[in-house]
Design an enzyme around this catalytic site. Structure first.
Site, PDB file in Angstrom:
ATOM      1  N   ASP A 136       6.949  -1.823   3.390  1.00 49.61           N
ATOM      2  CA  ASP A 136       6.720  -1.682   1.964  1.00 49.61           C
ATOM      3  C   ASP A 136       7.864  -2.370   1.217  1.00 49.61           C
ATOM      4  OD1 ASP A 136       5.396  -0.725  -0.341  1.00 49.61           O
ATOM      5  OD2 ASP A 136       6.767   0.977  -0.463  1.00 49.61           O
ATOM      6  N   ASP A 141       8.860  -1.789  -2.711  1.00 48.87           N
ATOM      7  CA  ASP A 141       9.580  -0.883  -3.605  1.00 48.87           C
ATOM      8  C   ASP A 141       9.985   0.391  -2.874  1.00 48.87           C
ATOM      9  OD1 ASP A 141       9.400  -2.347  -6.178  1.00 48.87           O
ATOM     10  OD2 ASP A 141       7.255  -2.082  -5.873  1.00 48.87           O
TER      11      ASP A 141
END
Length: 259
Positions: free
Chosen positions: A13, A15
């Protein structure tokens, strides 16, 4: 973990794992550098459908993270690939930004409000009552309802913002129609990402900061999962879930040596 195959491919991922509010998380640069030097297949994932991979490449590069365009996988790309598989050369009424409209254009979709095959809802900072009203009427007239991701809120420096999932709930209330979500935690996003790498889930890992999206999607796609504690899920919350990640680490810096 001892029974799993060695990790040959990585999905991470963005953020909360690599960056936080526009600032790289310590260790992110070393992790990306190690991945690129190793030659191992990898993808940086985001449920945010606002930006194109080219946009995200430029934004990350300004932060000191050099992620090639082809190594960025967004919920907009996953949505476009899903629609291309389901109904090639179709049509859609889109609420969203360039990341989503570009992805749909690239697969040959016509963007229209005249009897579209789909209403596709993505992330935008300019949700309008007019656009939502049009979406409701088109869905009531028979258009299929698709959303890029189910996130109900998004981060900002001022605090949480309403996101795709919240607007989807409004449209569902008005139509009685539930959308199909293409992004995390739907393992579809993981599997399509793995397919673009030519990778197998048994020898792949997913890194995320959220138990309810990243870890869940990675687990359901059959991958090893690593939860970092630099994002939304706090250590005391891990036990609240009926599933567990393969491993919990403080940050991405703790995974550099595993590449």
């Amino acid at each position: 973990m001892a029974d799993r195959k060695p990790i040959k491919s990585w999905l991470t991922d963005m953020d909360g794992v690599l960056i936080h509010e526009g600032v790289p998380i310590p260790g992110a640069d070393a992790f990306i550098k190690k991945l690129r030097e190793s030659g191992r297949p990898f993808l940086v994932l985001t449920n945010n459908s606002i930006y194109t991979p080219r946009d995200l490449h430029a934004r990350l590069r300004r932060m000191g993270l050099d992620v090639p365009i082809e190594n960025i996988w967004t919920s907009a790309l996953a949505t476009a690939q899903f629609l291309d598989d389901q109904r090639p050369n179709g049509s859609a009424y889109v609420i969203g930004e360039a990341g989503l409209t570009t992805a749909l254009h690239d697969i040959g979709y016509v963007l229209t409000d005249h009897e579209p095959d789909y209403v596709v809802l993505g992330e935008t900072r300019t949700y309008s009552f007019e656009a939502m009203t049009k979406a409701v009427r088109l869905i009531n007239a028979g258009a299929r309802f698709i959303c890029t991701n189910p996130d109900e809120t998004g981060p900002s420096t001022e605090g949480p913002l309403p996101a795709t999932g919240a607007v989807a709930a409004l449209i569902t209330k008005a139509t009685g129609r539930q959308p199909y979500f293409a992004g995390k935690p739907n393992p579809l996003m993981m599997r399509t990402g793995l397919n673009t790498l030519g990778a197998h889930s048994e020898s792949s890992a997913m890194i995320g900061d959220r138990m309810d999206t990243d870890v869940l999607a990675g687990m359901e796609a059959g991958m090893q999962t690593f939860l970092v504690l630099t994002g939304l899920t706090r250590p005391e919350q891990v036990e609240d879930f009926p599933y567990r990640p393969s491993k919990v680490v403080d940050s991405i810096a703790d995974l550099v040596d595993l590449v």
